[in-house]
Design an enzyme around this catalytic site. Sequence first.
Site, short mmCIF file in Angstrom:
data_model
loop_
_atom_site.label_atom_id
_atom_site.label_comp_id
_atom_site.label_asym_id
_atom_site.label_seq_id
_atom_site.Cartn_x
_atom_site.Cartn_y
_atom_site.Cartn_z
N CYS A 315 0.84 -1.19 0.00
CA CYS A 315 0.00 0.00 0.00
C CYS A 315 0.89 1.25 0.00
O CYS A 315 1.77 1.40 -0.82
CB CYS A 315 -0.96 -0.04 1.19
SG CYS A 315 -2.17 1.30 1.26
N LEU A 316 0.66 2.16 0.94
CA LEU A 316 1.45 3.39 1.01
C LEU A 316 2.92 3.08 1.27
O LEU A 316 3.81 3.83 0.85
CB LEU A 316 0.89 4.29 2.11
CG LEU A 316 1.44 5.71 2.22
CD1 LEU A 316 1.35 6.44 0.90
CD2 LEU A 316 0.69 6.47 3.31
#
Length: 583
Positions: A315-316
């Site tokens: 993800c991030l």
Amino acid sequence: MTRLEHAFEENVTEPVPWDRLLHATLGRMTGGISPTALQLAFFDWAGHLGLNPGRQSALQEKALRKALRLAAYSGHCLAGDEEGRCIEPLPNDHRFDAREWERWPFSFIHQAFLLQQQWWHVATTGVPGVDPHHEEVVNFTVRQMLDVLSPSNFLPTNPEVLERTINENGWNLVRGASNWLEDAQREIAGRPQKGGGDYAVGRDLALTPGKVVHRNALMELIQYEPATETVHPEPVLIVPAWIMKYYILDLQPGRSLIEYLVNQGHTVFVVSWKNPGPDDREMGMADYRRLGVNDALDAVNAIVPEQKVHGVGYCLGGTLLTLAAAAMARDGDDRLATLSLLAAQTDFTEPGELDLFIDESQVSFLEDVMWARGYLGRDQMAGAFHLLRSQDLVWSRLVRNYLMGEREEMFDLMAWNADATRLPYRMHSEYLRHLFLHNDLVEGRYDIEGRPVSVGDIDAPIFSVATQKDHIAPWHSVYKIVRLARTDVTFLLTRGGHNAGIVSEPGHPRRHYQMKHFQPLGRTYPAERFERETPREEGSWWLAWQQWLAERSGEPVSPPSIGAPERGYVPYADAPGEYVLMH
């Protein structure tokens, strides 16, 4: 000689504290949504619709046709004819699947609602002159308002609830009231939701044996104990997103990606982020890269010397790892053997429905909300994600818990999801502006240490995983890495959502994936063609990824020691460490 000022020369650029306090107060009432952003969107739509009388006439005609269709359908139902529905729900709308909805008057009620929903979709889209972003905001907002009014949400208009109430003499409503009271008390007291205590980190979750070998102001680094006599020489460093607790990758035994990698002979390290508070408000993207990725990589190189590292970002964390990898490649640092990106975006031109909450007005408003507290609260993040899937995550849950009187059984991924984190003011502001809003990385404007970086500089092979039903990192957006990178890219699309699709252990039912290798600077094609032409493989994508890692690893060697005391990395606590327990 006195300097003369020109007209319009003076300008107020710094935000006024009183204004920011006002916005922060409003933000608590609106869940962080900017009222001005909504007003601008609706004014744009209403203004252009008002200047298109032909479109208004067409909408009136469409409303009349729908009313006549509904009247004809109602007549057939009253006459006892086996008439099919005059409108079908959308494929992902399961509110009216039960056979009870086919009986009069509920057939009429839900068909009227669906026709109205369709009319509003036509009314809010395709109006000439409306800004595309404003159109999306208006359409989304109206859809949310209609979901509130859905007949499935109310006792008198929901035949399933009525039948349950009759059969149980109303005890389902008594249980529902008790559920509501219990949930309200837990919310006020700040306690986890019902059943959350059944899954404790370190007791039921995050059980893979390991040691914390390094800690700084932002993260703990965990090294896991080997489970095989020999291991692949290149260690694996996992960088999760700081929007989540890392143990989504180390749930219960058998459902742990970390455990799986260890059992396959990999030396695994994972970053466990600190849950930031007000004192961490000035932690920015540079701090997360320096204290997170770079510091962890230095530790891994010290503990497993003279070996390149398989970098993995989720993800991030995958976006951050991409930034770090680009800076390393730019500077001639070749310590990464491969780069694996799990549901991670690099190009934000098509970020999905989260883009609804991101424009200049919304980001400025959100910055003021975060400025007052020093961070973005987990309640605000959860609210935004729930809005994207309000049918499933909000209204169906309310009906099930409070009208049907049921309780959904807690499970490991659900318990992890309730264990949310916060985001520092500066970091989240920089992320939203530079990456999400302005797309600086792809546009060549993202600077690290005073010089721009580019995804095209990365020369380590890339393995990119996307999930079909991802509302946070849509797979079409993740797929853009195929065109951005100038190195060998393997792209894999798997069934599931942002979290459940990644936690897809071998043996998980109804799992399949599509995978294709793209050569450096070779021929690529649109995402739709990839989905249409790439063969589907049954089973978990973990096996395909692990094979890809093994093919890019050296001959097995003896496992390294846990930590490196002689280099300052002394194991001092058992996994899962202390940072993951911070609330």
